[in-house]
Design a protein around this motif. Structure first.
Motif, PDB file in Angstrom:
ATOM      1  N   GLY A 151      98.288  10.966  27.564  1.00  0.00           N
ATOM      2  CA  GLY A 151      98.981  11.263  28.119  1.00  0.00           C
ATOM      3  C   GLY A 151      99.829  10.294  27.017  1.00  0.00           C
ATOM      4  O   GLY A 151     101.062  10.507  27.513  1.00  0.00           O
ATOM      5  N   PHE A 152      99.688   9.773  26.421  1.00  0.00           N
ATOM      6  CA  PHE A 152     100.368   8.109  25.745  1.00  0.00           C
ATOM      7  C   PHE A 152     100.353   8.490  24.304  1.00  0.00           C
ATOM      8  O   PHE A 152     100.847   8.111  23.522  1.00  0.00           O
ATOM      9  N   GLY A 153      99.297   9.358  23.704  1.00  0.00           N
ATOM     10  CA  GLY A 153      99.956   9.423  22.289  1.00  0.00           C
ATOM     11  C   GLY A 153     100.677   9.855  21.737  1.00  0.00           C
ATOM     12  O   GLY A 153     101.226   9.226  20.509  1.00  0.00           O
ATOM     13  N   TRP A 154     101.758  10.602  22.425  1.00  0.00           N
ATOM     14  CA  TRP A 154     102.401  11.460  21.452  1.00  0.00           C
ATOM     15  C   TRP A 154     103.899  10.578  21.670  1.00  0.00           C
ATOM     16  O   TRP A 154     104.721   9.943  20.834  1.00  0.00           O
ATOM     17  N   PHE A 155     103.642   9.907  22.460  1.00  0.00           N
ATOM     18  CA  PHE A 155     105.001   8.422  23.138  1.00  0.00           C
ATOM     19  C   PHE A 155     104.445   7.550  21.774  1.00  0.00           C
ATOM     20  O   PHE A 155     105.596   6.566  20.954  1.00  0.00           O
TER      21      PHE A 155
END
Length: 161
Positions: A123-127
């Motif tokens: 849940g942090f990749g696109w951030f």
């Protein structure tokens, strides 16, 4: 100079361009990311900029392998890096599934306001991609996903006016 590795990763580096092609499987993606990281050193970038670009490439490439080709036969992934005077342009192309809604996810990080035993694994990749790249664009053309990334050599605050 074009080099075909025994591992299925093809690397072409010449005249301000770095190209890497590989089958969309985890082991080949890891090798391709390592090849890209090594190739970035040819562009005269500071070490921290290379590290940031590697993080973005790793996140984007792993998304392709894990999501675009999920539950289907893996195809090829092609990454092109073009060096210019003030920035690098990266294009990642694949023929996997399109991004949901044909748009880039918002990149809102997963919440970490929880007990450590319940922390999210993802849940942090696109951030990270949106934070570290100066521009992120996506297009779907002729059955192909095209992710465009732009990295300025220096941040605006660092540039002389």
């Amino acid at each position: 100079m074009k080099r075909q590795g025994a591992n299925g990763v093809t690397v072409n580096c010449e005249d301000g361009r770095l190209e890497v092609a590989f089958p969309a499987v985890e082991a080949e993606a890891s090798r391709a990311i390592a090849s890209l990281h090594a190739g970035l050193s040819n562009f005269g970038l500071p070490g921290q900029k290379i590290a940031d670009i590697k993080i973005v490439l790793a996140e984007a490439i792993n998304n392709v392998v894990e999501h675009a080709y999920a539950e289907c036969a893996p195809g090829m992934v092609r990454v092109s890096v073009l060096d210019s005077k003030d920035h690098l342009e990266v294009q990642i192309a694949d023929t996997g599934r399109p991004l949901p809604g044909l748009k880039i996810p918002d990149g809102i990080p997963a919440s970490v306001e929880t007990d450590t035993s319940n922390l999210p694994e993802g849940g942090f990749g696109w951030f990270l991609i949106r934070t570290l790249a100066d521009e992120v664009r996506y297009d779907r053309k002729n059955g192909q996903n095209l992710l465009f990334l732009r990295f300025e050599r220096t941040k605006k605050a660092d540039r002389p006016q």
